[in-house]
Design a protein around this motif. Sequence first.
Motif, short mmCIF file in Angstrom:
data_model
loop_
_atom_site.label_atom_id
_atom_site.label_comp_id
_atom_site.label_asym_id
_atom_site.label_seq_id
_atom_site.Cartn_x
_atom_site.Cartn_y
_atom_site.Cartn_z
N LEU A 28 0.82 -1.22 0.00
CA LEU A 28 0.00 0.00 0.00
C LEU A 28 0.85 1.27 0.00
O LEU A 28 0.45 2.28 -0.57
N PHE A 36 -4.98 5.69 0.52
CA PHE A 36 -4.63 4.27 0.57
C PHE A 36 -3.25 4.04 1.17
O PHE A 36 -3.07 3.20 2.05
N PRO A 132 -6.32 -0.93 -5.19
CA PRO A 132 -6.20 -1.31 -3.78
C PRO A 132 -7.26 -2.33 -3.36
O PRO A 132 -8.41 -2.25 -3.81
N ILE A 134 -8.65 -3.37 0.20
CA ILE A 134 -8.56 -2.84 1.55
C ILE A 134 -9.51 -3.58 2.49
O ILE A 134 -10.68 -3.78 2.17
#
Length: 165
Positions: A28, A36, A132, A134
Amino acid sequence: MFKKLFGKKEAIKTVQIFAPVTGTAINLEQVPDPVFSERMMGDGIAVEPSEGEVVSPVDGEIVQVFPTKHAIGIRAQNGAEILIHIGLETVSMNGEGFEAHISVGDKVSVGDRLVSFDLELVKEKAKSTVTPIIITNTDNAAAIEKKAAGPVERGTSPVLEVTFD
């Protein structure tokens, strides 16, 4: 012994999260967006996609499909809440080049098709194609372990392992 054999079914605590897109897994910190890279939304990993197909990274339920189809929320069987955000600043594309194949409430399995997108159009119109993945409810997680760096294959390469108490 009787309880072990016939007692209450134990809840799933740990879940493997597989790559939702084929490409290159990165940390990240390498994502060129502080939301992010600084983990403001939660912890996870990102993939620089090499194709425009997103599949479910877990067995679970679709809990959110953004109107612009650039992001999907999934709740895994262990309670992990996963956000897949296709590209950076793709919300400004207003859904152009994105096609959702699922709806809120759908049950999904690892590898089920979620969204198709035009990778070349995203390269042209967005800040980045990096995607991303997450865990948005990290406060409830006992552990989040990164499993991948480098090349990953959608639906088959483990990228994270998340454990809840």
